[in-house]
Scaffold this motif. Structure first.
Motif, PDB file in Angstrom:
ATOM      1  N   CYS A  11       0.751  -1.078  -0.100  1.00 16.36           N
ATOM      2  CA  CYS A  11       0.042  -0.199  -0.016  1.00 16.36           C
ATOM      3  C   CYS A  11       0.847   1.147   0.023  1.00 16.36           C
ATOM      4  O   CYS A  11       0.421   2.432   0.173  1.00 16.36           O
ATOM      5  N   GLY A  12       2.207   1.130   0.141  1.00  7.65           N
ATOM      6  CA  GLY A  12       3.033   2.260   0.126  1.00  7.65           C
ATOM      7  C   GLY A  12       3.134   3.112   1.268  1.00  7.65           C
ATOM      8  O   GLY A  12       3.218   4.383   1.335  1.00  7.65           O
ATOM      9  N   VAL A  13       2.764   2.384   2.427  1.00 11.04           N
ATOM     10  CA  VAL A  13       2.554   3.346   3.753  1.00 11.04           C
ATOM     11  C   VAL A  13       3.524   2.524   4.674  1.00 11.04           C
ATOM     12  O   VAL A  13       3.979   1.463   4.697  1.00 11.04           O
ATOM     13  N   ALA A  14       3.827   3.438   5.727  1.00 13.57           N
ATOM     14  CA  ALA A  14       4.467   2.802   7.005  1.00 13.57           C
ATOM     15  C   ALA A  14       3.617   1.929   7.717  1.00 13.57           C
ATOM     16  O   ALA A  14       2.773   2.291   7.814  1.00 13.57           O
ATOM     17  N   PRO A  15       4.026   0.643   8.363  1.00 18.81           N
ATOM     18  CA  PRO A  15       3.026   0.157   9.071  1.00 18.81           C
ATOM     19  C   PRO A  15       2.460   0.841  10.268  1.00 18.81           C
ATOM     20  O   PRO A  15       1.294   0.362  10.490  1.00 18.81           O
ATOM     21  N   ASP A  16       2.863   2.085  10.726  1.00 20.39           N
ATOM     22  CA  ASP A  16       2.094   2.689  11.793  1.00 20.39           C
ATOM     23  C   ASP A  16       0.931   3.386  11.190  1.00 20.39           C
ATOM     24  O   ASP A  16       0.346   4.123  11.915  1.00 20.39           O
ATOM     25  N   LYS A  17       0.973   3.394   9.760  1.00 19.42           N
ATOM     26  CA  LYS A  17      -0.219   4.283   9.142  1.00 19.42           C
ATOM     27  C   LYS A  17      -1.396   3.016   8.545  1.00 19.42           C
ATOM     28  O   LYS A  17      -2.208   3.477   7.866  1.00 19.42           O
ATOM     29  N   LEU A  18      -0.923   1.855   9.304  1.00 18.15           N
ATOM     30  CA  LEU A  18      -1.897   0.867   8.889  1.00 18.15           C
ATOM     31  C   LEU A  18      -2.776   0.117   9.855  1.00 18.15           C
ATOM     32  O   LEU A  18      -2.287  -0.076  11.036  1.00 18.15           O
ATOM     33  N   THR A  19      -3.971   0.160   9.704  1.00 17.31           N
ATOM     34  CA  THR A  19      -4.922  -0.672  10.735  1.00 17.31           C
ATOM     35  C   THR A  19      -5.524  -2.028  10.161  1.00 17.31           C
ATOM     36  O   THR A  19      -5.917  -1.884   9.002  1.00 17.31           O
TER      37      THR A  19
END
Length: 327
Positions: free
Chosen positions: A168-176
């Motif tokens: 998704c091209g995001v850091a894991p801390d931007k993922l829920t």
């Protein structure tokens, strides 16, 4: 698609609602070492119907509404979920559909929800969507944060979390990641809440032009949970197969609308006629042996908006519903 709202941006307030009201909704919140937020909606916590309702709206990319009510439509199972999407193609196929296969070791799950619309892979040196469907939809979302819903009775391993974030091209801390076991109340609600999505997916399989689907709504009885996974999965499917109702509004000629109505209902499938758990067992628990045309609502209305004519097909089957839910 002409209208390309961001399913990720629209769904984030709903994700925040789960986080802000976790105790009220009886959810478990965990932050992994890499920063990813895991929402447990029924593994170690009770969760419930309301949590499932909100998760259904998250799956729909914030572009749909889900309500729970009592209905006299079925003889014995009045608890009902009603769904409507402002853009059924984008909401149901572009977000809600569980189309992302995720596995690591013995862990396997299908991912649904807004993250699907951001996920990409590199193939032959080119970046393309993880799922082929998005090429046809001509849709790719982008956002600072994203959410994925997984139907499983265990939290995914960190390897899958990292894979999802990277895709998704995001850091894991931007993922829920929201985990909903099929046997839980929330899990049952969010699966039955796919009644409109199931119709959209079958319309796509029948090669009906997606651009001609203007609007849609659906409802189905909420099944009682069952601790056995196969029975729980069977009941969620049967709620839609035997008592799901969908109304689609389409552009185009009457003949195409009538043809869609006649071909959509579950009763057109060669595998229709007994509870899903029994069908699954008969095919030796091989999901892919089941007729794909089975996965459809029981009753369908298709309205041709340019002529005003409506076409109805399918049937409610209280006997099969009772056989499934009452076992």
């Amino acid at each position: 698609m002409q209208y390309q709202a961001s399913v990720n941006k629209l769904s984030q307030p709903l994700v925040q609602e789960l986080l802000d009201n976790a105790d009220k909704l009886r959810l478990g919140i965990e932050q992994l070492d890499n920063g990813c937020t895991i929402i447990d909606a029924g593994i170690q916590v009770p969760g419930g119907l309301e949590a499932g309702r909100i998760i259904t709206e998250i799956c729909m990319g914030g572009m749909g509404t889900a309500t729970i009510s009592q209905s006299a439509y079925t003889e014995s199972w009045p608890l009902t979920i009603n769904v409507h999407a402002t853009n059924p193609v984008l909401s149901c196929l572009g977000s809600q559909y569980a189309g992302w296969s995720l596995s690591h070791g013995k862990y396997y799950a299908l991912g649904s929800g807004p993250a699907r619309a951001m996920a990409t892979k590199v193939k032959d040196g080119a970046v393309e969507p993880v799922e082929e469907l998005y090429k046809e939809l001509e849709y790719r979302d982008s956002a600072e944060r994203t959410v994925l819903v997984i139907e499983n009775d265990a939290v995914p391993p960190v390897e899958i979390v990292e894979k999802v974030a990277a895709a998704c091209g995001v850091a894991p801390d931007k993922l829920t990641i929201i985990v909903t076991p099929t046997s839980s109340l929330a899990g049952g609600v969010q699966v039955v809440g796919r009644v409109l999505e199931v119709a959209m997916h079958k319309a796509h399989a029948l090669h009906f032009p997606l651009e001609n689907i203007v609007d849609g709504s659906g409802s189905a009885p909420i099944c009682p949970p069952h601790p056995n996974f196969v029975k729980a999965m069977g009941r969620t499917n049967d709620a839609i197969l035997f008592a799901g109702q969908v109304h689609l509004f389409v552009k185009g000629d009457d003949a195409a609308a009538e043809k869609l109505a006649k071909e959509l209902p579950s009763s057109t499938s060669k595998d229709y006629g007994k509870p899903f758990a029994d069908i699954f067992k008969a095919y030796e628990y091989d999901f892919f042996k089941i007729d794909a045309m089975l996965f459809s609502p029981a009753v369908v209305i298709v309205t041709a908006v340019e002529s005003g004519k409506s076409f109805r097909a399918g049937k409610l089957d209280n006997a099969l519903l009772n056989q499934s839910f009452g076992a």
